[in-house]
Structure formats: structure tokens, C-alpha cells
Design an enzyme around this catalytic site. Structure first.
Site, PDB file in Angstrom:
ATOM      1  N   ARG A   1     -21.964 -34.079 -10.331  1.00 51.25           N
ATOM      2  CA  ARG A   1     -21.271 -33.935  -9.031  1.00 51.25           C
ATOM      3  C   ARG A   1     -22.155 -33.126  -8.090  1.00 51.25           C
ATOM      4  O   ARG A   1     -22.796 -33.679  -7.202  1.00 51.25           O
ATOM      5  CB  ARG A   1     -19.903 -33.276  -9.218  1.00 51.25           C
ATOM      6  N   GLU A   2     -22.253 -31.820  -8.323  1.00 51.71           N
ATOM      7  CA  GLU A   2     -23.131 -30.989  -7.488  1.00 51.71           C
ATOM      8  C   GLU A   2     -24.575 -31.464  -7.580  1.00 51.71           C
ATOM      9  O   GLU A   2     -25.296 -31.503  -6.584  1.00 51.71           O
ATOM     10  CB  GLU A   2     -23.025 -29.527  -7.932  1.00 51.71           C
TER      11      GLU A   2
ATOM     12  N   HIS B   1     -14.126 -34.571  -8.798  1.00 46.30           N
ATOM     13  CA  HIS B   1     -14.009 -33.573  -7.727  1.00 46.30           C
ATOM     14  C   HIS B   1     -13.438 -34.290  -6.510  1.00 46.30           C
ATOM     15  O   HIS B   1     -14.081 -35.178  -5.947  1.00 46.30           O
ATOM     16  CB  HIS B   1     -15.408 -33.014  -7.437  1.00 46.30           C
TER      17      HIS B   1
ATOM     18  N   ARG C   1      -6.892 -28.251 -11.256  1.00 47.66           N
ATOM     19  CA  ARG C   1      -7.432 -27.060 -10.610  1.00 47.66           C
ATOM     20  C   ARG C   1      -7.415 -27.282  -9.106  1.00 47.66           C
ATOM     21  O   ARG C   1      -7.772 -28.364  -8.618  1.00 47.66           O
ATOM     22  CB  ARG C   1      -8.873 -26.820 -11.044  1.00 47.66           C
TER      23      ARG C   1
ATOM     24  N   THR D   1     -19.312 -20.948  -1.630  1.00 48.61           N
ATOM     25  CA  THR D   1     -19.860 -22.227  -1.180  1.00 48.61           C
ATOM     26  C   THR D   1     -21.211 -22.101  -0.493  1.00 48.61           C
ATOM     27  O   THR D   1     -22.035 -23.025  -0.570  1.00 48.61           O
ATOM     28  CB  THR D   1     -18.851 -22.915  -0.250  1.00 48.61           C
TER      29      THR D   1
ATOM     30  N   HIS E   1     -17.501 -20.703  -8.809  1.00 51.68           N
ATOM     31  CA  HIS E   1     -18.613 -21.606  -8.487  1.00 51.68           C
ATOM     32  C   HIS E   1     -19.569 -20.853  -7.566  1.00 51.68           C
ATOM     33  O   HIS E   1     -19.179 -20.426  -6.484  1.00 51.68           O
ATOM     34  CB  HIS E   1     -18.030 -22.846  -7.784  1.00 51.68           C
TER      35      HIS E   1
ATOM     36  N   HIS F   1     -23.125 -20.607  -5.426  1.00 44.93           N
ATOM     37  CA  HIS F   1     -24.357 -21.150  -4.856  1.00 44.93           C
ATOM     38  C   HIS F   1     -25.426 -20.072  -4.840  1.00 44.93           C
ATOM     39  O   HIS F   1     -25.140 -18.872  -4.832  1.00 44.93           O
ATOM     40  CB  HIS F   1     -24.095 -21.720  -3.459  1.00 44.93           C
TER      41      HIS F   1
ATOM     42  N   HIS G   1     -48.978  -5.953 -24.314  1.00 42.43           N
ATOM     43  CA  HIS G   1     -47.820  -6.760 -24.729  1.00 42.43           C
ATOM     44  C   HIS G   1     -48.111  -7.492 -26.041  1.00 42.43           C
ATOM     45  O   HIS G   1     -47.314  -7.458 -26.982  1.00 42.43           O
ATOM     46  CB  HIS G   1     -47.478  -7.777 -23.647  1.00 42.43           C
TER      47      HIS G   1
END
Length: 391
Positions: free
Chosen positions: A11-12, A71, A131, A165, A193, A195, A289
Site C-alpha cells: 500500500r504505502e 486501506h 480500524r 502523515t 504510522h 513517516h 575495533h
């Protein structure tokens, strides 16, 4: 705290610049996500296109363990299309911020409540999991969100959604907002959610979880609108580093092939700073390291690469290398070389690296020749700024 991952790659991820998943791509991604074990797979609305509708039906027919979730706008035609596909979980959304009320849909909060509660009631009447999300929640008025969420929960919604969003929220703001709604609605599930516009997606998702969120949205590689959302591997890494048992329910070795597959589809390389699956995620270079790493990996690693199907890499072909890293490489090759000769080899590598880029094959050849008694070492002098190898 217990949580569920909602992967939104289908979806996204479809909203990512350059993304175009075919039906076969979607099927493979969904199957790979199911192998990882994410609890939900979010899908673009079946109203997006005729192919999207047919793809929903095909994905439902796969009978995956992961729940498939469209969605959707709070519009009955969209909801009815989704019902045709056989899904049992629905994600409804409506923008609640003043700026999106003005420029996106032109509806008042009262109208948003009416439309949202109608669709929630409609779906709950058929026994669906629902939802409702207030789009742009972190630029919305708290009292407006409280009214909307109260109404949809009274209408039967299982879960409320708080999406950042535009990526404007800080971890402190996310924690505060989720905590307030958790206190107001102690029995409700809360989905978050994030972003990544300001680089806080992983931190914000973790803050939401700590404040009482039950469902967290992620995406493979973090792809999505603009510069994307919380990456699946990033959130897994954050949780694993704190409590390995919290992600034991997921197939961690399935993350790398999933990232590689999606990266190929969208035409990008896995970013060097991508958690866990980056080619450099377990790559060690500096002498201090590597000296510690060869004694105990935990000295500079908080993850076990084997848990993720990854390998540790100790880089030896550069000016920062230390003698212990060279010795470790010789042992990997099954070679026995005296310490004084190892020091000379280390010195030559440093000196040569000051003059040109070296590669692993050069170092391996040098070690093999030294082990066989062929003294290639020329005692080259260091250029200004170089130092003798550190034991």
C-alpha cells in the site's frame, strides 16, 4: 509490551517514487512477508484500479497466515468493492487536520464523524475487524480527534489509528499523544504510522509502542510517499537490541531476501545505513575495533549477524588496519605466520594503502607468499602521517 506489525509495502510502498508492482510481484512480496511472520499486510484500495481489485482477490486466495487489509476511504462504494474480495479486516481513514479538511476533502469534523461511524457500523454489522485512522493526526486538534475516536469506538471500531502523515512529530510528542489516548480509551487497540520526513520514524514507532500502541506500521526498506515510513528491519533492529525475545516470533533470516527482492523491484540498492541487511551492517574496519571484535564480537556488535542470515566482515585492505586483524585473516586462510612477519606485512599494507586503493585479494596473496617463505616485504617507508602498526 505485546504488539503486531502491519506491513504496508503493498500500500504505502506502492506510493514510492518509481514503484510499480505487477500482480506476480505482489504475490511474491505477500508470500515473503508471510514467511517473515508479520501479522497484517496492508493493500492499496481495490478502488484504485481494475487490476488492484483483481489482485486483492488473488491475494486472498493465497490463504496466508498474515491478515490482508485494504486501506480505504470512508466511502461505501470503496468498502463494497473490498467486501467482494473476501478480506475480513478493514482500514478506514479520513483526514482530521485543519489543513487537510480545507485542502483535501472540505468536510467538517461533524461530517467526518458521520461518514466514519456509518462505515464502521456497516462493517461491524458483518463481523469485520475495523480500524479507523485520523489522517494527519499530529497536525489535528486533540479535541477533534477525541470526538472522532470516541464516536468510532462507540460504533464498534476495534482500533484507532494515529498516523504522523507528514513526519512532523518528535518521539516525545508521539509518546505523549499515544499515552493520552491510551488513558482515554484503555480497552481500544491503537495503531501508529510514522513517516520519516525528519528522520524520526523508527524512534517515533518505538515511542508509540512504549506509550501503549498495539499495532505498528512498517514497510520493506521504509519505502513510501516522499522518503517513506518506518522500515521493517529498522524497527526489528530497535526491538531486538533491547529484548531479543520480543521479535522471536518473526523469521529474522527471511528479512534479507525480502529487502533484496523489493530493492530490485523499485530500482534501488539497499542503503548502507539500512539496519541488519545493509552490505555494511556487520563490516568492521578500524584497528581498535577489529582488535576487539576478533576476541569478542559483542565488543562492537549488538546483533548476532547469524540470526539474520548475515556474515561479519573484517576489512584488512586499508591504511587503518591493525596487526591483529591481519593475523585473524591469516588464521581464516589456514596460514601460520610469525608475529614479526605479521607486523611487517601490516606495515606494508598501510604504506601501500597510502599510495593506492587495495583489495582483499592483494592482502591474501601477500599472506600466502609470506607463509610460504617468499619474502616479498620490501620494508617500504611510511609517508608523513602514517604510524607503525598497533599490536
Amino acid at each position: 509490551p505485546p504488539f503486531h506489525l502491519v506491513d504496508s509495502t503493498l500500500r504505502e510502498g506502492e506510493q514510492f517514487a518509481g514503484s510499480r508492482f505487477t500482480t506476480n510481484h505482489k504475490i511474491k512480496i505477500a508470500q515473503m512477508l508471510d514467511t517473515v511472520g508479520v501479522e497484517y499486510i496492508e493493500l492499496s484500495s481495490p478502488a484504485s484500479s481494475a487490476v488492484s481489485l483483481e489482485d486483492h482477490k488473488l491475494l486472498v486466495d493465497l490463504n496466508l497466515k498474515s491478515k490482508l487489509v485494504p486501506h480505504l476511504r470512508c466511502a461505501k462504494p470503496d468498502v463494497d468493492l473490498a467486501l467482494q474480495t473476501g478480506v475480513k479486516v478493514f482500514h478506514l481513514m479520513f483526514a482530521t487536520s485543519p489543513i487537510l479538511q480545507k485542502y483535501s476533502h472540505g468536510k467538517s469534523i461533524d461530517e467526518v464523524i458521520t461518514r466514519a461511524t456509518e462505515m464502521v457500523s456497516y462493517l461491524k454489522g458483518m463481523g469485520m475487524e475495523v480500524r479507523f485512522s485520523g489522517e494527519d493526526a499530529f497536525r489535528s486538534d486533540f479535541e477533534d480527534l477525541k470526538r472522532v475516536f470516541t464516536a468510532v469506538l462507540e460504533a464498534g471500531a476495534d482500533r484507532i489509528g494515529l498516523p504522523d502523515t507528514v513526519g512532523v512529530a518528535t518521539p516525545f510528542e508521539v509518546y505523549d499523544a499515544v499515552k493520552r489516548f491510551r488513558t482515554l480509551f484503555p480497552q481500544a487497540q491503537i495503531q501508529f504510522h510514522a513517516h520519516n520526513d525528519a528522520g524520526c520514524a523508527i524512534a517515533n514507532s518505538y515511542a508509540a509502542l512504549m506509550a501503549g500502541a498495539t499495532h505498528l506500521d512498517v514497510c520493506v526498506l521504509g519505502i513510501g510517499e516522499r522518503n517513506g515510513i518506518t522500515p521493517l528491519t529498522g524497527l526489528i533492529a530497535r526491538l531486538y537490541s533491547i529484548d531479543r525475545s520480543s521479535v522471536a516470533k518473526y523469521n529474522l533470516k527471511a528479512l534479507k531476501p525480502l529487502d533484496e527482492y523489493v530493492a530490485r523491484l523499485v530500482g534501488v540498492d539497499i542503503p548502507f545505513n539500512s539496519c541488519l541487511t545493509s552490505p555494511t551492517a556487520f563490516h568492521h574496519r578500524a584497528g581498535i575495533h577489529t582488535n576487539a571484535i576478533v576476541r569478542s564480537a559483542a565488543s562492537y556488535e549488538i546483533f548476532d549477524p547469524a540470526d539474520f542470515g548475515m556474515d561479519r566482515k573484517i576489512d584488512v585492505a586499508h591504511r587503518l588496519v591493525g596487526k591483529n586483524a591481519i593475523k585473524h585473516r591469516a588464521q581464516q586462510l589456514g596460514l601460520t605466520i610469525a608475529d614479526d612477519l605479521l607486523s611487517e606485512i601490516t606495515w606494508e599494507i598501510k604504506t601501500m594503502s597510502d599510495q593506492e586503493r587495495l583489495n582483499d585479494q592483494f592482502v591474501d596473496d601477500l599472506l600466502r607468499e609470506a607463509a610460504s617463505g617468499q619474502r616479498r616485504i620490501k620494508h617500504l617507508y611510511a609517508t608523513e602521517g602514517s604510524t607503525r602498526p598497533i599490536n
